[in-house]
Design a protein around this motif. Structure first.
Motif, PDB file in Angstrom:
ATOM      1  N   UNK A 145     -77.136  54.023  23.813  1.00  0.00           N
ATOM      2  CA  UNK A 145     -76.691  52.801  24.455  1.00  0.00           C
ATOM      3  C   UNK A 145     -75.245  52.801  24.897  1.00  0.00           C
ATOM      4  N   UNK A 146     -74.471  53.836  24.568  1.00  0.00           N
ATOM      5  CA  UNK A 146     -73.032  53.837  24.808  1.00  0.00           C
ATOM      6  C   UNK A 146     -72.632  54.435  26.149  1.00  0.00           C
ATOM      7  N   UNK A 147     -73.528  54.322  27.126  1.00  0.00           N
ATOM      8  CA  UNK A 147     -73.248  54.740  28.505  1.00  0.00           C
ATOM      9  C   UNK A 147     -72.933  56.234  28.602  1.00  0.00           C
ATOM     10  N   UNK A 148     -73.779  57.051  27.914  1.00  0.00           N
ATOM     11  CA  UNK A 148     -73.555  58.493  27.850  1.00  0.00           C
ATOM     12  C   UNK A 148     -74.806  59.328  28.109  1.00  0.00           C
ATOM     13  N   UNK A 149     -75.996  58.769  27.917  1.00  0.00           N
ATOM     14  CA  UNK A 149     -77.174  59.618  27.773  1.00  0.00           C
ATOM     15  C   UNK A 149     -77.528  60.418  29.018  1.00  0.00           C
ATOM     16  N   UNK A 167     -74.185  45.743  34.773  1.00  0.00           N
ATOM     17  CA  UNK A 167     -75.513  46.346  34.899  1.00  0.00           C
ATOM     18  C   UNK A 167     -75.454  47.757  35.467  1.00  0.00           C
ATOM     19  N   UNK A 168     -74.609  47.966  36.480  1.00  0.00           N
ATOM     20  CA  UNK A 168     -74.515  49.289  37.098  1.00  0.00           C
ATOM     21  C   UNK A 168     -74.124  50.342  36.078  1.00  0.00           C
ATOM     22  N   UNK A 169     -73.259  49.972  35.144  1.00  0.00           N
ATOM     23  CA  UNK A 169     -72.806  50.916  34.125  1.00  0.00           C
ATOM     24  C   UNK A 169     -73.966  51.420  33.277  1.00  0.00           C
ATOM     25  N   UNK A 170     -74.863  50.510  32.893  1.00  0.00           N
ATOM     26  CA  UNK A 170     -75.966  50.901  32.018  1.00  0.00           C
ATOM     27  C   UNK A 170     -77.135  51.507  32.794  1.00  0.00           C
ATOM     28  N   UNK A 171     -77.401  51.010  33.991  1.00  0.00           N
ATOM     29  CA  UNK A 171     -78.469  51.605  34.780  1.00  0.00           C
ATOM     30  C   UNK A 171     -78.155  53.052  35.134  1.00  0.00           C
ATOM     31  N   UNK A 172     -76.897  53.363  35.394  1.00  0.00           N
ATOM     32  CA  UNK A 172     -76.535  54.706  35.859  1.00  0.00           C
ATOM     33  C   UNK A 172     -76.339  55.702  34.720  1.00  0.00           C
ATOM     34  N   UNK A 173     -76.334  55.243  33.473  1.00  0.00           N
ATOM     35  CA  UNK A 173     -76.083  56.158  32.361  1.00  0.00           C
ATOM     36  C   UNK A 173     -77.178  56.161  31.298  1.00  0.00           C
ATOM     37  N   UNK A 174     -77.902  55.064  31.143  1.00  0.00           N
ATOM     38  CA  UNK A 174     -78.915  54.974  30.089  1.00  0.00           C
ATOM     39  C   UNK A 174     -80.335  54.909  30.635  1.00  0.00           C
ATOM     40  N   UNK A 175     -80.525  54.282  31.783  1.00  0.00           N
ATOM     41  CA  UNK A 175     -81.862  54.180  32.367  1.00  0.00           C
ATOM     42  C   UNK A 175     -82.352  55.548  32.824  1.00  0.00           C
ATOM     43  N   UNK A 176     -83.675  55.720  32.835  1.00  0.00           N
ATOM     44  CA  UNK A 176     -84.251  56.969  33.312  1.00  0.00           C
ATOM     45  C   UNK A 176     -83.950  58.149  32.416  1.00  0.00           C
ATOM     46  N   UNK A 213     -65.480  53.418  25.078  1.00  0.00           N
ATOM     47  CA  UNK A 213     -65.752  54.492  26.030  1.00  0.00           C
ATOM     48  C   UNK A 213     -65.816  55.833  25.296  1.00  0.00           C
ATOM     49  N   UNK A 214     -64.832  56.088  24.441  1.00  0.00           N
ATOM     50  CA  UNK A 214     -64.816  57.316  23.639  1.00  0.00           C
ATOM     51  C   UNK A 214     -64.499  56.945  22.193  1.00  0.00           C
ATOM     52  N   UNK A 215     -65.179  57.609  21.251  1.00  0.00           N
ATOM     53  CA  UNK A 215     -64.861  57.396  19.833  1.00  0.00           C
ATOM     54  C   UNK A 215     -64.942  58.715  19.075  1.00  0.00           C
ATOM     55  N   UNK A 216     -64.343  58.704  17.888  1.00  0.00           N
ATOM     56  CA  UNK A 216     -64.132  59.944  17.139  1.00  0.00           C
ATOM     57  C   UNK A 216     -65.433  60.616  16.704  1.00  0.00           C
ATOM     58  N   UNK A 217     -66.475  59.843  16.422  1.00  0.00           N
ATOM     59  CA  UNK A 217     -67.744  60.465  16.033  1.00  0.00           C
ATOM     60  C   UNK A 217     -68.242  61.402  17.125  1.00  0.00           C
TER      61      UNK A 217
END
Length: 579
Positions: free
Chosen positions: A511-515, A62-71, A446-450
């Motif tokens: 959704x990929x923990x980047x926004x 949860x911490x991973x998604x709250x800190x990168x996608x939420x808000x 975590x990282x992809x070519x696109x």
């Protein structure tokens, strides 16, 4: 990969006084190894595996998604929140209460000290193939860089720990971001020059990982207080090197967006780096009620299908955590538009040119339990139970659905989205779990070519090379095109600006923990949250939106330093402004 717990690791010890040692013992590690063991071939192998295990802590719970996608502009309130990150709640998002980002701080420094231990004792290893030792050192440096990259983006100035700490100390303070970025780049450069082109096993870092990270780090530093005049040029250079030589690394874009996240393809040719998971609670810190090593990616974006007539929870659809509800902006970003922003699609044709929406979002749920939740025993398993049409339907269509035999199905239009009901991001769906309540063991990308292409596009845009930026973006967009619609997906150089790049990153990487990182890097966090994260609306069907736009302030581009770390160092570690 199994987790190794080294003696004297983690911020609970790094920044603690001797009187805090009982807290460390209370963690009950399952496997404890003395630091000297790292000086053996078996020990250094296990030590590096331990450093890898930290990826599960930062890229799955949860911490991973709250800190990168939420808000952000892509997701608004779900039915559960954490640390005030979803709506910048001033009562929750404090130095004492921000549990998600405090966890990121402690987990990152635990892994950094693990890495420092590996690097220290690698010099004493005897009886190991020098090439293998060189590879392990390179992987460890890349991982240390990754953990510091997470920290510097969240917190700005942070303590720079590059030696192994094996005794309690309070003599720790923050250093300027410039020093942290220099250390990250040094580690990545060394890794790039000494690491293998291809992974020896799934989840291992490679030279391609290092190239992508260098491009990403330079792009990020370019808008920080540590910026250098050649940052964009370096970002473009390393991204180009990876793109131009992708076959050397066995890489390539998948032909179909659906394949990127297909179950069983978690280590596919587009993946540059991922976090591996397993179901062994002895090594994965699987808990579910506190942040640990569990993978809840498939549940975080899942809406409450289990409350719909003729539906019940099952392994196929997963646990409906409903942490993050889709914003209208994200859903509508998949509508094809002209250069002026005017929609080129209407009605049932909405989002039919860009195939990513239909492939990465679940909009139809099918009957799996006739009669459940006030449903009808006449319902047919596999028939439609719930539909998110993505548009407002004419009354005649709604009437026809209501009169449908043997039973009607539920229709939820955009004006009816709530914290519980919204289209579901399905990138992380996990149907091979042992039970419908069980956590996923799928690797998380975590990282992809696109993304490498989009990094190259952004760097070239800032360098004034809009035609080159356009070409990189069009590679990604052509891959996303529905059959026969490739030309319609291509853009002109005149359309390239930072907002279009952010929109494209939203469509491709949501959704990929980047926004949150993206919006902060580009200076668009406040602007976009205020524009696109909808205010709370009370509907007949529930509540939709958040107070993010109302609460967000300039200082929210950094996270609060955990109060425990300030206290443990007697104030040598200082707080970020605003907290």
């Amino acid at each position: 990969m199994k987790k190794i717990v080294l003696a004297a690791l983690g911020t609970s010890l790094l920044f603690a006084t001797a009187g805090c040692k009982k807290d460390i013992l209370d963690e009950k590690p399952q496997s404890v190894t003395t630091p000297d063991f790292l000086g053996t071939p078996q020990g250094i192998e296990a030590g590096v595996t331990g450093v890898y295990s930290g990826l599960r802590l930062l890229h799955g719970n949860d911490a991973a998604f709250f800190s990168t996608e939420a808000g952000t502009d892509l997701w608004t309130n779900g039915i559960s929140s954490s640390s005030g990150l979803n709506d910048y709640n001033p009562n929750d998002l404090t130095a004492a209460n921000a549990s998600s980002t405090s966890f990121i701080w402690s987990a990152s420094y635990q892994m950094i000290n693990d890495a420092n231990g590996v690097l220290k004792y690698s010099a004493t290893v005897q009886g190991m193939d020098p090439a293998r030792l060189k590879q392990l050192i390179a992987e460890t440096k890349l991982l240390r860089a990754h953990y510091y990259f997470v920290l510097v983006r969240h917190f700005g100035d942070v303590p720079l720990m590059q030696t192994f700490i094996d005794a309690p100390t309070k003599d720790i303070s923050r250093v300027p971001q410039a020093q942290v970025y220099n250390a990250i780049i040094a580690d990545l450069t060394d890794a790039m020059n000494n690491i293998a082109d291809k992974p020896a096993q799934p989840g291992r870092a490679t030279r391609a990982t290092a190239l992508h990270m260098l491009a990403k780090v330079y792009l990020e530093r370019a808008t920080s207080t540590a910026k250098q005049s050649d940052d964009y040029a370096n970002a473009a250079k390393y991204a180009k090197e990876l793109i131009d030589n992708q076959s050397r690394y066995g890489l390539g874009l998948e032909a179909d967006p659906a394949t990127v996240f297909a179950e069983g393809n978690e280590n596919g040719k587009e993946v540059l780096f991922n976090a591996q998971f397993n179901g062994d609670a002895s090594f994965s810190r699987i808990d579910g009620f506190t942040f640990g090593g569990e993978n809840v990616a498939g549940f975080n974006f899942r809406s409450r299908y289990d409350l719909i007539p003729n539906m019940t929870r099952d392994t196929n659809y997963g646990r409906p955590f409903a942490r993050h509800s889709t914003t209208h902006f994200l859903e509508d970003s998949y509508i094809l538009r002209d250069a002026s922003g005017n929609a080129l699609e209407t009605g049932a044709q909405l989002r039919s040119t860009d195939s990513r929406y239909s492939k990465w979002f679940t909009t139809v749920y099918r009957v799996n339990s006739p009669g459940s939740n006030g449903g009808s025993a006449s319902a047919v398993v596999g028939d439609t139970s719930l539909w998110y049409p993505g548009r407002e339907l004419p009354a005649a269509v709604l009437a026809r659905i209501a009169a449908r035999k043997p039973v009607a199905y539920r229709v939820i239009q955009p004006s009816q989205y709530t914290t519980e009901y919204f289209p579901t991001l399905n990138k992380f769906d996990s149907r091979n779990r042992t039970s419908f309540q069980g956590f996923s063991t799928r690797p998380n990308i975590i990282y992809r070519l696109a993304e490498t292409y989009l990094i190259a596009a952004e760097a070239n845009f800032y360098l004034g090379n809009t035609s080159q930026a356009r070409d990189y973006i069009n590679v990604v967009r052509r891959r996303a095109a529905a059959t026969g619609k490739t030309t319609q997906m291509e853009i002109a150089a005149s359309q390239v600006n930072i907002d279009f790049i952010l929109d494209e990153r939203a469509r491709e990487l949501c959704g990929e923990m980047l926004r949150w990182y993206d919006l902060k890097r580009t200076g668009k966090l406040l602007e976009r949250v205020k524009l696109y994260n909808p205010p709370i609306t009370r509907l007949a069907t529930g509540i939709y939106g958040s107070n993010a736009a109302l609460n967000i302030k300039d200082y929210h581009v950094l996270r609060p330093i955990p109060q425990t770390e300030i206290d443990r160092t007697g104030g040598k570690i200082t707080q970020n402004p605003g907290y």
